[in-house]
Design a protein around this motif. Structure first.
Motif, mmCIF file in Angstrom:
data_model
loop_
_atom_site.group_PDB
_atom_site.id
_atom_site.type_symbol
_atom_site.label_atom_id
_atom_site.label_comp_id
_atom_site.label_asym_id
_atom_site.label_seq_id
_atom_site.Cartn_x
_atom_site.Cartn_y
_atom_site.Cartn_z
ATOM 1 N N THR A 4 1.888 -5.592 -0.284
ATOM 2 C CA THR A 4 3.251 -5.564 -0.775
ATOM 3 C C THR A 4 4.202 -4.704 0.317
ATOM 4 O OG1 THR A 4 2.432 -3.340 -2.195
ATOM 5 C CG2 THR A 4 2.501 -5.729 -3.194
ATOM 6 N N HIS A 5 3.627 -3.669 0.978
ATOM 7 C CA HIS A 5 4.537 -3.101 1.968
ATOM 8 C C HIS A 5 3.466 -2.533 2.971
ATOM 9 C CE1 HIS A 5 3.495 -0.102 -0.988
ATOM 10 N NE2 HIS A 5 4.190 0.937 -0.250
ATOM 11 N N LEU A 6 4.100 -1.855 3.991
ATOM 12 C CA LEU A 6 3.267 -1.519 5.001
ATOM 13 C C LEU A 6 3.065 0.144 5.270
ATOM 14 C CD1 LEU A 6 4.436 -4.040 7.704
ATOM 15 C CD2 LEU A 6 2.393 -4.246 6.264
ATOM 16 N N PHE A 27 0.390 3.282 4.674
ATOM 17 C CA PHE A 27 -0.917 3.515 4.878
ATOM 18 C C PHE A 27 -2.001 3.174 3.853
ATOM 19 C CE2 PHE A 27 0.882 7.469 3.502
ATOM 20 C CZ PHE A 27 -0.120 7.774 2.587
ATOM 21 N N ASP A 28 -1.322 3.244 2.759
ATOM 22 C CA ASP A 28 -2.473 3.268 1.612
ATOM 23 C C ASP A 28 -2.406 1.791 0.973
ATOM 24 O OD1 ASP A 28 0.076 3.835 0.693
ATOM 25 O OD2 ASP A 28 -0.728 4.421 -1.471
ATOM 26 N N HIS A 29 -1.769 1.004 1.688
ATOM 27 C CA HIS A 29 -1.717 -0.603 1.329
ATOM 28 C C HIS A 29 -2.000 -1.520 2.283
ATOM 29 C CE1 HIS A 29 0.412 0.176 -2.415
ATOM 30 N NE2 HIS A 29 0.624 1.456 -1.684
ATOM 31 N N ASP A 30 -2.208 -0.947 3.853
ATOM 32 C CA ASP A 30 -2.353 -2.039 4.802
ATOM 33 C C ASP A 30 -3.709 -1.483 5.661
ATOM 34 O OD1 ASP A 30 -1.562 0.019 6.427
ATOM 35 O OD2 ASP A 30 0.277 -0.904 6.990
ATOM 36 N N GLY A 72 3.076 -3.557 -6.531
ATOM 37 C CA GLY A 72 2.771 -2.613 -5.600
ATOM 38 C C GLY A 72 3.046 -1.372 -5.848
ATOM 39 N N ASP A 73 4.303 -0.696 -5.037
ATOM 40 C CA ASP A 73 4.610 0.652 -5.548
ATOM 41 C C ASP A 73 6.025 0.628 -6.056
ATOM 42 O OD1 ASP A 73 2.408 1.615 -4.556
ATOM 43 O OD2 ASP A 73 2.869 2.765 -2.696
ATOM 44 N N ALA A 74 6.634 -0.532 -6.551
ATOM 45 C CA ALA A 74 7.652 -0.376 -7.492
ATOM 46 C C ALA A 74 7.680 0.618 -8.325
ATOM 47 C CB ALA A 74 8.157 -1.618 -8.064
ATOM 48 N N LEU A 75 6.218 0.790 -8.989
ATOM 49 C CA LEU A 75 6.297 1.951 -9.917
ATOM 50 C C LEU A 75 4.839 2.440 -9.501
ATOM 51 C CD1 LEU A 75 6.487 -0.820 -11.917
ATOM 52 C CD2 LEU A 75 6.693 1.023 -13.294
ATOM 53 N N HIS A 76 4.496 3.941 -9.399
ATOM 54 C CA HIS A 76 3.319 4.579 -8.995
ATOM 55 C C HIS A 76 2.522 4.994 -10.080
ATOM 56 C CE1 HIS A 76 5.602 4.860 -5.017
ATOM 57 N NE2 HIS A 76 4.233 5.101 -4.677
ATOM 58 N N ASN A 77 3.287 5.603 -11.228
ATOM 59 C CA ASN A 77 2.522 6.319 -12.328
ATOM 60 C C ASN A 77 3.301 5.586 -13.510
ATOM 61 O OD1 ASN A 77 2.706 8.464 -14.486
ATOM 62 N ND2 ASN A 77 1.078 9.034 -13.268
ATOM 63 N N ALA A 101 -0.266 -0.969 -8.036
ATOM 64 C CA ALA A 101 -1.146 -0.395 -6.952
ATOM 65 C C ALA A 101 -1.799 0.801 -7.344
ATOM 66 C CB ALA A 101 -0.655 -0.525 -5.556
ATOM 67 N N HIS A 102 -1.321 1.649 -8.411
ATOM 68 C CA HIS A 102 -1.707 3.311 -8.422
ATOM 69 C C HIS A 102 -2.287 3.450 -9.792
ATOM 70 C CE1 HIS A 102 -1.486 3.435 -4.222
ATOM 71 N NE2 HIS A 102 -0.076 3.313 -4.289
ATOM 72 N N PHE A 103 -2.042 2.526 -10.682
ATOM 73 C CA PHE A 103 -2.239 3.106 -12.223
ATOM 74 C C PHE A 103 -3.675 3.293 -12.415
ATOM 75 C CE2 PHE A 103 1.545 1.199 -15.107
ATOM 76 C CZ PHE A 103 2.576 1.880 -13.999
#
Ligand SMILES: [Zn+2]
Length: 296
Positions: A116-118, A120-123, A224-229, A270-272
């Motif tokens: 979803t983006h580059l 470090f925790d996605h690629d 992806g990380d449009a939302l983290h929590n 990606a992180h919930f």
């Protein structure tokens, strides 16, 4: 490990790690103690650790089997990668590949990797260390990357002012894929498969994308990380400290939540924390979560 079925598509979460991450007060630039305190009763313990003040964060990939393709959405942090200043991600040695195998996918089975983006925790699992060199982990995959995001990180990697962990990320997790001729740069509207479409959702990074799934009459969004929590569902105006364009990030977050509320799409961030996915309902000018507890 349980699968979710969305229409004819099978979705499996592949965990790398789960635990306390950044302190909430440092992570959200718009943090307000009273506003956050009003949400705490439902955030602890899965999404917030009150004793440390830290957000609970899952780092995971989504394995998506469409019937036509085996697709990996986001590739976690990877092993043996130097990430100075990022202790939770530095020189990991996790059994993520074993977990992928336990889900029924070997590296050679992956047809498409979509980051979803580059960050470090996605690629990270894009590559692995073999005989002292970083080589693509998935030998038969096309690696789809946002053209805009790639241009941004390619330039950043050449700038000595860029933090070392970000330069390392491009050099060990993106560049080897480009050099192997396995990268495909994509734009808004790119169809990965009959049922998966890349949509611009920028702001967190300049070229951040979401991936929309549609199979029969069922919908989902890999956000992806449009939302983290999950607190960013009711408090959708709150960004993360890593969002580079806060207005755009807020617009992209609102667009995703509105789409989920209107279409019934399952939100797959990606992180919930557990259960990692939810449906979204509109509530006035805000949103609320309806957790997908049947599948964790
Ligand atoms: Zn992330």
């Amino acid at each position: 490990m349980q699968d979710r079925h969305i229409g004819d598509v099978r979705v499996t979460r592949i965990e790398e790690q789960m635990g306390p991450g950044f302190p909430a007060k440092d992570f959200f630039p718009e943090f307000d103690a009273d506003t956050f305190a009003a949400e705490q009763h439902w955030l602890a313990p899965s999404y917030y650790q009150p004793e440390s003040g830290k957000l609970m964060t899952s780092i995971h990939s989504w394995l998506v089997r469409t019937g036509k393709h085996t697709v990996l959405i986001d590739a976690c942090s990877g092993n043996h990668k130097p990430r100075p200043g990022m202790p939770r991600f530095d020189m990991l040695d996790s059994p993520w590949l074993d977990r992928l195998a336990a889900a029924g996918a070997r590296p050679e089975d992956i047809d498409i990797v979509m980051c979803t983006h580059l960050h470090f925790d996605h690629d990270g699992w894009n590559t692995q260390l073999r005989d002292g060199r970083w080589v693509p982990t998935f030998p038969n995959a096309r690696y789809l990357m946002s053209r805009t995001d790639h241009a941004h990180w390619e330039a950043a990697a050449k700038n000595p002012q860029t933090p070392a962990f970000e330069r390392n990320t491009y050099n060990d997790s993106v560049l080897p894929v480009i050099e192997a001729g396995k990268a495909v740069l994509v734009d808004d509207g790119h169809a990965c498969d009959d049922c998966l479409t890349v949509r611009a959702a920028d702001g967190h990074t300049p070229g951040h994308v979401r991936v929309d799934l549609a199979s029969r009459d069922r919908r989902a969004v890999f956000s992806g990380d449009a939302l983290h929590n999950p607190v960013q569902v009711p408090l959708w105006r709150w960004n993360s400290t890593f969002c580079v364009d806060r207005d755009r990030a807020r617009q992209s977050r609102h667009a995703i939540l509105s789409h989920c509320a209107e279409s019934g799409a399952l939100l797959l961030p990606a992180h919930f924390g557990t259960p990692h996915a939810a449906r979204i309902r509109a509530r006035g000018d805000s949103f609320e979560l309806d957790w997908d507890w049947e599948r964790r």
